[in-house]
Enzyme design. Structure first.
Site, PDB file in Angstrom:
ATOM      1  N   HIS A 215     -12.552   3.377  32.291  1.00  0.00           N
ATOM      2  CA  HIS A 215     -11.327   2.923  31.698  1.00  0.00           C
ATOM      3  C   HIS A 215     -10.676   4.014  30.912  1.00  0.00           C
ATOM      4  O   HIS A 215      -9.407   4.395  30.780  1.00  0.00           O
ATOM      5  CB  HIS A 215     -11.366   1.520  31.125  1.00  0.00           C
ATOM      6  CG  HIS A 215     -10.497   0.890  30.479  1.00  0.00           C
ATOM      7  ND1 HIS A 215      -9.919  -0.320  31.031  1.00  0.00           N
ATOM      8  CD2 HIS A 215      -9.819   1.164  29.448  1.00  0.00           C
ATOM      9  CE1 HIS A 215      -9.016  -0.528  30.090  1.00  0.00           C
ATOM     10  NE2 HIS A 215      -8.716   0.098  28.896  1.00  0.00           N
ATOM     11  N   GLU A 216     -11.484   4.268  29.748  1.00  0.00           N
ATOM     12  CA  GLU A 216     -11.142   5.265  28.925  1.00  0.00           C
ATOM     13  C   GLU A 216     -10.763   6.637  29.463  1.00  0.00           C
ATOM     14  O   GLU A 216      -9.564   7.159  28.831  1.00  0.00           O
ATOM     15  CB  GLU A 216     -12.145   5.518  27.730  1.00  0.00           C
ATOM     16  CG  GLU A 216     -12.421   4.401  27.044  1.00  0.00           C
ATOM     17  CD  GLU A 216     -11.291   3.295  26.481  1.00  0.00           C
ATOM     18  OE1 GLU A 216     -10.140   4.079  26.102  1.00  0.00           O
ATOM     19  OE2 GLU A 216     -11.127   2.230  26.113  1.00  0.00           O
TER      20      GLU A 216
ATOM     21  N   GLY B  69       0.842  -1.366  -0.103  1.00  0.00           N
ATOM     22  CA  GLY B  69      -0.012  -0.026  -0.091  1.00  0.00           C
ATOM     23  C   GLY B  69       0.727   1.384   0.002  1.00  0.00           C
ATOM     24  O   GLY B  69       0.170   2.238   0.131  1.00  0.00           O
TER      25      GLY B  69
ATOM     26  N   GLY C 254       2.443   2.263  -2.467  1.00  0.00           N
ATOM     27  CA  GLY C 254       2.371   2.940  -3.930  1.00  0.00           C
ATOM     28  C   GLY C 254       3.491   2.347  -4.774  1.00  0.00           C
ATOM     29  O   GLY C 254       3.766   3.241  -5.814  1.00  0.00           O
ATOM     30  N   LYS C 255       3.746   1.239  -4.568  1.00  0.00           N
ATOM     31  CA  LYS C 255       4.917   0.499  -5.442  1.00  0.00           C
ATOM     32  C   LYS C 255       4.310   0.350  -6.855  1.00  0.00           C
ATOM     33  O   LYS C 255       4.922   0.768  -8.011  1.00  0.00           O
ATOM     34  CB  LYS C 255       5.352  -0.782  -5.077  1.00  0.00           C
ATOM     35  CG  LYS C 255       6.128  -0.629  -3.749  1.00  0.00           C
ATOM     36  CD  LYS C 255       6.738  -1.981  -3.079  1.00  0.00           C
ATOM     37  CE  LYS C 255       5.480  -2.857  -2.745  1.00  0.00           C
ATOM     38  NZ  LYS C 255       4.703  -2.367  -1.716  1.00  0.00           N
ATOM     39  N   THR C 256       3.209  -0.087  -6.894  1.00  0.00           N
ATOM     40  CA  THR C 256       2.373  -0.255  -8.281  1.00  0.00           C
ATOM     41  C   THR C 256       2.192   0.971  -8.730  1.00  0.00           C
ATOM     42  O   THR C 256       2.382   1.018 -10.162  1.00  0.00           O
ATOM     43  CB  THR C 256       1.198  -1.184  -7.953  1.00  0.00           C
ATOM     44  OG1 THR C 256       1.622  -2.316  -7.307  1.00  0.00           O
ATOM     45  CG2 THR C 256       0.611  -1.674  -9.222  1.00  0.00           C
TER      46      THR C 256
ATOM     47  N   HIS D   4      -7.151   6.359  30.786  1.00  0.00           N
ATOM     48  CA  HIS D   4      -6.201   6.823  29.658  1.00  0.00           C
ATOM     49  C   HIS D   4      -5.999   7.979  29.384  1.00  0.00           C
ATOM     50  O   HIS D   4      -4.900   8.442  29.070  1.00  0.00           O
ATOM     51  CB  HIS D   4      -6.806   5.812  28.373  1.00  0.00           C
ATOM     52  CG  HIS D   4      -6.377   4.347  28.258  1.00  0.00           C
ATOM     53  ND1 HIS D   4      -5.190   3.694  28.654  1.00  0.00           N
ATOM     54  CD2 HIS D   4      -7.227   3.432  27.949  1.00  0.00           C
ATOM     55  CE1 HIS D   4      -5.667   2.530  28.934  1.00  0.00           C
ATOM     56  NE2 HIS D   4      -6.703   2.211  28.444  1.00  0.00           N
TER      57      HIS D   4
END
Ligand code: ADP
Ligand code: ZN
Ligand code: MG
Length: 649
Positions: free
Chosen positions: A461-462, A242, A244-246, A465
């Site tokens: 909990h959140e 992903g 961007g090689k192609t 954090h």
């Protein structure tokens, strides 16, 4: 409950190459083949039954006693007996009962217990008698089919395969059913002329600069040939999926305006032995005829894996042949040929050394993860055709999407546009992008029926954090807190650096650990019990703490040693480059760091309980809080504003 990690974490990337042609083993063609055989069989049955019904006139089945009555009435002209079943014709039409169809042909079955003197009755009534062998010999054609049918099928199947590989060789028979099957393989090799240009590729300028020379060579080969310089025959693009090689390979062809022949190496894995090599030969032959041209081999590692590693199981023969053919082709032409081979791989370390020898893929270009500025440019490209609302801040999205590659960003822009379409908006807003980010990172929203208490626990909990992220100096800004369940997680706190970070200080790392333990610390503080929700937090904590000890020399007891054994990962050996005592010491140090951080987390949350509760209340009310709301609710001053990103030239 996950904390989005700012490192270049990989996530599944949907990659696609629009309009690229594919060559190779095609199960669809096989399906067509068998469908055709099946169709012919059905047709055969239908036709033969039509013929049969046309040749046998309509007849009725009548009871045996009615049959006897008809004989005695002198109505029966003749009969044919096959064992005990009797068919015959009558002068006047007979019918098994009133209201039922009648016919001059009938069929009846003589019961085996019948003791009527049928023969005498028939002779007496002048009925002519025919008899047939009840076990007639199988007709010749059936015998032949039984004997030769399977063989014929195999032979036809074989011919079909031959045609197919002949087509791959560039030939391909014409006319006839089988000829047409085989041909479809050949046409797929035709070159494309991509209209992709370097303007479609953003954020990886170093790589573009490397390829500009190739473009120039393809445009004006004489210029280079005159001076006797050598242009690489092969360029290997190395980078994560992903990145961007192609896209780059197509852009090189597009910029130079030359034909683009592409093939994906993974297609050879399932092909029949010999076909892969034949295809490679054909591909190069066509490219040479169309020179200057580009041959692009995608997923080179699928066949180019080092022959010394035992990692290749099965299908070796085919891969080996194909690989050798590629090498032969590359050795066989020089810069005068005007063909340049581009190949892509996401793992250069596993490639066979023969591929990397001078004269083959001697130029290697690493396609990196885009940095923040690069992500911004890629976002600009993929939002070119999306009507953006006035509140959209691509800078911010770029800094929130650390670790994403080009394909992810394209996907992100697309998801945001879809989100806006769902709410019937005419423009895409910043909120759509935030939603899309969460969806891309964590999965779609899930409808869970959570109890009030569960929801509150998740909120604590959140908030744990988030609050620790706010309280620790130098921590990454907290961008978003949400208690909407998505994918695997029940809630999320998104923290991301203002700019990409390339090195980390010890304080920062301890801050990360403390923040990651914040969820658990809050649960412990408020409920006195812990839940399973901290699973991924703990995993993350352990990884960071361990690396601090073994990799970055941040433990005084272990000292400044690199005891990291990741490098030898591939060797499968279970030996560690250090002693048992050192291993025990490492474990002890990792544990010490984690425990210190947990204590720190609990202490910080205890002394800021009011802020924690405020955040929880706001979360329970709104489900999701953005950066400014979080700061407002907790009353914490905003960190210094992010430095502006320079505009691209
Ligand atoms: P790879 O071949 O490295 O796996 P692709 O070239 O197939 O990646 O990338 C998939 C898609 O992602 C591209 O078609 C393009 O739309 C987008 N993309 C990837 N990298 C970039 C980039 N640097 N600039 C713009 N778009 C990109
Ligand atoms: Zn958590
Ligand atoms: Mg690709």
């Amino acid at each position: 409950m996950a904390t989005a990690s700012p490192g270049p974490a990989r996530r599944p990337t949907p990659t696609g190459t629009p309009g690229s042609n594919t060559v190779g083993y095609n199960p669809m063609r096989w399906r067509r083949f068998w469908l055709l055989i099946f169709g012919l069989l059905v047709l055969n049955i239908v036709i033969s039954s039509i013929i049969q019904s046309a040749s046998t006139p309509a007849s009725v089945t009548i009871p045996y006693n009615l049959f006897l009555d008809e004989i005695n009435a002198g109505n029966v002209i003749n009969i044919t007996a096959t064992g005990d079943s009797i068919t015959g014709t009558t002068r006047k039409a007979v019918s098994p009962g009133s209201g039922q169809p009648s016919a001059k042909n009938f069929l009846t079955q003589r019961p085996s217990f019948a003791s009527d003197n049928l023969e005498t009755t028939l002779i007496k009534n002048k009925v002519s008698i025919l008899a047939e062998n009840p076990n007639p010999p199988t007709p010749l054609w059936e015998t032949l089919l039984l004997w030769f049918g399977p063989t014929l099928l195999i032979v036809f199947g074989f011919i079909y395969l031959m045609r197919r590989s002949a087509a791959a060789l560039g030939g391909g028979g014409s006319g006839g059913l089988l000829g047409r099957f085989g041909q479809s393989g050949a046409r797929l090799y035709n070159a494309e002329r991509p209209d992709t240009t370097f303007a479609d590729v953003a954020g990886i300028d170093e790589v573009k600069a490397e390829l500009v020379e190739i473009v120039d060579f393809l445009k004006k080969p004489e210029k280079y040939q005159r001076l006797g310089g050598t242009i690489p025959k092969g360029v290997l693009l190395i980078g994560a999926p992903g990145t961007g090689k192609t896209l780059l390979a197509r852009a090189v062809a597009g910029e130079a305006g030359v034909p683009f022949f592409s093939i994906s190496a993974s297609e050879f894995i399932e092909a029949i032995v010999g076909v892969g090599a034949a295809r490679v030969r054909d591909l190069f032959q066509k490219a040479r005829a169309a020179a200057p041209a580009i041959v692009f081999i995608d997923e080179l590692d699928a066949i180019g894996r080092s022959r010394s590693t035992g990692a290749r199981l099965g299908g070796n023969e085919e891969q080996e042949q194909t690989l050798n053919q590629i090498l032969t082709e590359m050795d066989g032409f020089d810069t005068h040929t005007g063909v340049i081979v581009l190949a892509a791989t996401n793992r250069a370390d596993v490639l066979d050394a023969a591929l990397l020898r001078p004269g083959r893929f001697d130029r290697r270009v690493t396609v990196p993860f885009p940095d923040r500025r690069g992500r911004l440019e890629i976002l600009r490209i993929h939002t070119r055709h999306i009507p953006l609302g006035p509140d959209v801040d691509l800078d911010l999205i770029a800094s929130l999407s650390a670790g994403m590659v080009g394909a992810d960003l394209r996907n992100l822009a697309n998801e945001a546009a879809l989100a806006a379409a769902r709410r019937d908006a005419t423009t895409v807003s910043q909120a759509d992008f935030s939603d899309a980010l969460e969806k891309v990172e964590l999965g779609s929203e899930r409808k869970l029926s959570l109890t009030v208490l569960d929801r509150e626990k998740i909120a604590y909990h959140e908030s744990g954090h988030a609050l620790l992220g706010l309280l620790q100096p130098g921590a990454d800004p907290v961008r978003r807190v949400s208690i909407i369940p998505r994918g695997q997680s029940l809630g999320v706190t998104v923290q991301s650096p203002v700019d990409d970070r390339f090195s980390y200080g010890e304080d920062y790392l301890r801050g990360r650990i403390t923040g990651a333990l914040g969820g658990r610390a809050a649960e412990e503080l408020v409920y006195g019990v812990v839940t399973t929700g901290a699973e991924s937090d703990l995993r993350q904590v352990t990884v960071i703490a361990r690396q601090m000890v073994v990799k970055w020399g941040m433990s005084p007891k272990v000292g400044v040693l690199s005891l990291d054994d990741e490098g030898q990962g591939q060797s499968l050996s279970l030996t560690r480059p250090y002693s048992e005592e050192t291993a025990a010491l490492i474990d002890e140090e990792v544990r010490r760091i984690c425990e210190e951080c947990l204590r720190q987390a609990v202490a910080l949350l205890t002394s800021n309980r009011d802020k924690l509760d405020a955040l929880v209340h706001a979360l329970l009310e709104h489900d999701t809080l953005g950066e400014t709301e979080i700061l407002a609710v907790t009353g914490i001053a905003a960190p210094a504003p992010a430095p502006a990103i320079p505009q691209p030239r």
